[in-house]
Design an enzyme around this catalytic site. Structure first.
Site, short mmCIF file in Angstrom:
data_model
loop_
_atom_site.label_atom_id
_atom_site.label_comp_id
_atom_site.label_asym_id
_atom_site.label_seq_id
_atom_site.Cartn_x
_atom_site.Cartn_y
_atom_site.Cartn_z
N TYR A 90 26.48 40.04 49.45
CA TYR A 90 27.40 39.27 48.61
C TYR A 90 26.90 37.82 48.57
O TYR A 90 27.25 37.00 49.43
CB TYR A 90 28.83 39.30 49.18
N PHE A 107 38.60 47.49 44.02
CA PHE A 107 38.98 47.44 42.60
C PHE A 107 40.45 47.83 42.40
O PHE A 107 40.82 48.40 41.37
CB PHE A 107 38.05 48.30 41.72
N GLY A 128 40.69 47.50 38.69
CA GLY A 128 40.82 48.81 38.05
C GLY A 128 39.58 49.13 37.23
O GLY A 128 38.45 48.98 37.71
N1 LIG Z 1 32.41 49.29 49.18
C1 LIG Z 1 32.10 48.94 47.96
O1 LIG Z 1 31.26 49.55 47.31
C2 LIG Z 1 32.80 47.78 47.32
C3 LIG Z 1 32.64 47.56 45.94
C4 LIG Z 1 33.30 46.50 45.37
C5 LIG Z 1 34.09 45.67 46.14
N2 LIG Z 1 34.23 45.89 47.49
C6 LIG Z 1 35.11 45.02 48.32
O2 LIG Z 1 36.41 45.17 47.83
C7 LIG Z 1 36.98 43.87 47.54
C8 LIG Z 1 37.93 44.00 46.36
O3 LIG Z 1 37.20 44.25 45.20
P1 LIG Z 1 37.16 43.19 43.99
O4 LIG Z 1 37.23 41.84 44.58
O5 LIG Z 1 36.03 43.48 43.11
O6 LIG Z 1 38.35 43.68 43.12
P2 LIG Z 1 39.92 43.45 43.04
O7 LIG Z 1 40.44 42.91 44.28
O8 LIG Z 1 40.44 44.69 42.49
O9 LIG Z 1 39.99 42.39 41.86
C9 LIG Z 1 39.36 41.19 41.89
C10 LIG Z 1 39.40 40.65 40.47
O10 LIG Z 1 40.76 40.43 40.09
C11 LIG Z 1 41.01 39.04 39.96
N3 LIG Z 1 42.27 38.78 40.68
C12 LIG Z 1 42.48 38.79 42.01
N4 LIG Z 1 43.77 38.51 42.29
C13 LIG Z 1 44.38 38.34 41.09
C14 LIG Z 1 45.70 38.02 40.71
N5 LIG Z 1 46.65 37.84 41.62
N6 LIG Z 1 45.99 37.92 39.39
C15 LIG Z 1 45.03 38.10 38.47
N7 LIG Z 1 43.75 38.39 38.76
C16 LIG Z 1 43.43 38.51 40.06
C17 LIG Z 1 39.81 38.34 40.54
O11 LIG Z 1 39.51 37.15 39.85
P3 LIG Z 1 39.90 35.68 40.44
O12 LIG Z 1 38.82 35.33 41.41
O13 LIG Z 1 39.92 34.86 39.22
O14 LIG Z 1 41.24 35.81 41.09
C18 LIG Z 1 38.70 39.35 40.34
O15 LIG Z 1 38.19 39.26 39.04
C19 LIG Z 1 35.75 43.01 47.26
O16 LIG Z 1 36.04 41.62 47.39
C20 LIG Z 1 34.78 43.53 48.26
O17 LIG Z 1 35.01 42.92 49.53
C21 LIG Z 1 33.60 46.95 48.07
#
Ligand SMILES: NC(=O)c1ccc[n+]([C@@H]2O[C@H](COP(=O)([O-])OP(=O)(O)OC[C@H]3O[C@@H](n4cnc5c(N)ncnc54)[C@H](OP(=O)(O)O)[C@@H]3O)[C@@H](O)[C@H]2O)c1
Length: 301
Positions: free
Chosen positions: A72, A220, A224
Site C-alpha cells: 500500500y 469493499f 461495493g
Molecule cells: N485483502 C484484499 O485483497 C483487500 C483488497 C482491498 C482492500 N483491502 C483492505 O480493506 C480496506 C477497505 O477497503 P477499501 O478501503 O477499498 O473500501 P471501503 O472501505 O469499502 O471504501 C472505501 C471508499 O469509500 C470511501 N468512503 C469511506 N468512508 C466513506 C463514507 N463515510 N462516506 C462516503 N464515502 C466513504 C473512501 O473514500 P474517502 O477516502 O474519500 O473517504 C473510499 O473511496 C482497505 O483499506 C484495505 O485495508 C483488502
C-alpha cells in the site's frame, strides 16, 4: 452548551483474533497513501498530515484493528510508514494486520505473486516498515485462483513457529482453500470481498466462517461494486431508503448491515477523510431491523 461524546469503535462490540481482542469496527489503511484509486502507478500522493491525523483520530475513537500491507504505497507515501509515524510507540491493545503474497516494485508496478520462499522477506519488509519485531496477524493474499495454497500457507506457518508472526489469516480464498489452510495451521480470519449485493455462495461463506469461529473481515464494504475506485456508483434504492429512515448515510447502512451479518464479522472501512472516519465509527451504534437486514441481503444489481 452540552456536546455529546462521539460514538467509539467499542459500540460495534469485540471479537478475538486468536488471543487478541479487537473492536469489530476497525480501519483499512489502503486509502491513505494516495487520492483516488489505490495501487496504481501515477496515483497522486495523499496529504501526509491529514493521513497521520486520520490514523491518530481512529485510535482516539477506539479503533484497535488496523489493516495494512507493504504494497500500500504511492510515489511519496507508504501506509506502513504512516502508521509507524502516527502511532508508534503503539498502544498495547492495537492489532495491526498485514498481508503478504502480492508485491510491487519500487516504481509501483505489480510483481509476480511471491513464491513460498519469498514470503519471509515480505514479512520482514512489514516488520521493518512498522518498526516491530513480530506481526500480530498476517494474511496470505491468494493470487493463485482456486489452486492449492498449501505451500505458501505452510511457509507462513513456519514463520509463525519461528515467532515472526503471532496469528495467520487468508484472503481472497474459497471455502476449500480455507479448509486446506486450517489443516496446516490455525486460521484466525478470512479477508474477502463482500458487500450488499453479494452472491448466495458469498453469504454462505460468511456463515461458514462463523460456524468455525473464524473472523470474517470483508473489504469493499462501502465501495461495493466500485471496488478499487471507491464509493463511486449510485447507491441501490433499499440502501437509500433505509438510510433515510434512520437519518444516516448510505455508508453507515452498509457498515451496520455488514456488522449485523454475525458477531464474527469485523469491518475495516478505508478513508483518508476525517469526517468519513467519524461517520464510519458511529455506524457501529446503528441497529437495523430484521426486515431491513433481509431487504438488503436479498438485493441484487
Ligand atoms: N485483502 C484484499 O485483497 C483487500 C483488497 C482491498 C482492500 N483491502 C483492505 O480493506 C480496506 C477497505 O477497503 P477499501 O478501503 O477499498 O473500501 P471501503 O472501505 O469499502 O471504501 C472505501 C471508499 O469509500 C470511501 N468512503 C469511506 N468512508 C466513506 C463514507 N463515510 N462516506 C462516503 N464515502 C466513504 C473512501 O473514500 P474517502 O477516502 O474519500 O473517504 C473510499 O473511496 C482497505 O483499506 C484495505 O485495508 C483488502
Amino acid at each position: 452548551m452540552m456536546t455529546s461524546a462521539p460514538v467509539t469503535a467499542a459500540a460495534a462490540g469485540t471479537w478475538k483474533l486468536g488471543d487478541l481482542t479487537v473492536n469489530r469496527m476497525g480501519f483499512g489503511a489502503m486509502r491513505l497513501p494516495q487520492t483516488g484509486r489505490a495501487l496504481v502507478t501515477g496515483a497522486i500522493p495523499g496529504d501526509r498530515d491529514r493521513a497521520i491525523a486520520v490514523l491518530r483520530r481512529a485510535v482516539e475513537l477506539g479503533v484497535n484493528h488496523i489493516d495494512t500491507a507493504a504494497f500500500y504505497f504511492s510515489s511519496l507515501r507508504s501506509a506502513n510508514e504512516l502508521i509507524n509515524t502516527a502511532l508508534a510507540p503503539y498502544p498495547d491493545d492495537l492489532v495491526i494486520v498485514t498481508k503478504v503474497g502480492p508485491g510491487r516494485d519500487a516504481s509501483g508496478e505489480w510483481l509476480p505473486a511471491a513464491k513460498p520462499d519469498q514470503l519471509r522477506g515480505q514479512v520482514e519488509e512489514n516488520l521493518r516498515q512498522l518498526g516491530l519485531d513480530h506481526l500480530d496477524v498476517v494474511n496470505l493474499r491468494n493470487l493463485l485462483g482456486s489452486g492449492s495454497l498449501a505451500e505458501h500457507f505452510g511457509a507462513l506457518a513456519e514463520l509463525r513457529d519461528a515467532g515472526l508472526v503471532r496469528h495467520l489469516g487468508v484472503s481472497g480464498v474459497t471455502p476449500e482453500q480455507l479448509a486446506e489452510a486450517q489443516a496446516i495451521a490455525p486460521v484466525v480470519c478470512v479477508q474477502n470481498r463482500y458487500s450488499i449485493g453479494a452472491s448466495r455462495q458469498e453469504h454462505e461463506f460468511v456463515t461458514t466462517c462463523g460456524d468455525e469461529g473464524v473472523a470474517f473481515v470483508p473489504f469493499f464494504t462501502i465501495a461495493g461494486p466500485g471496488r478499487g475506485a471507491g464509493a463511486v456508483g449510485a447507491e441501490p434504492e433499499p440502501v437509500l431508503a433505509i438510510a433515510r429512515a434512520h437519518g444516516t448515510t448510505p455508508a453507515q447502512v452498509r457498515l451496520a448491515w455488514t456488522l449485523q451479518r454475525g458477531p464474527h464479522v469485523l469491518v475495516i472501512p478505508g478513508t483518508s477523510n476525517p469526517e468519513h472516519l467519524a461517520g464510519n465509527v458511529a455506524a457501529g451504534a446503528l441497529r437495523l431491523t430484521e426486515d431491513e437486514m433481509t431487504r438488503l441481503e436479498s438485493w441484487h444489481a
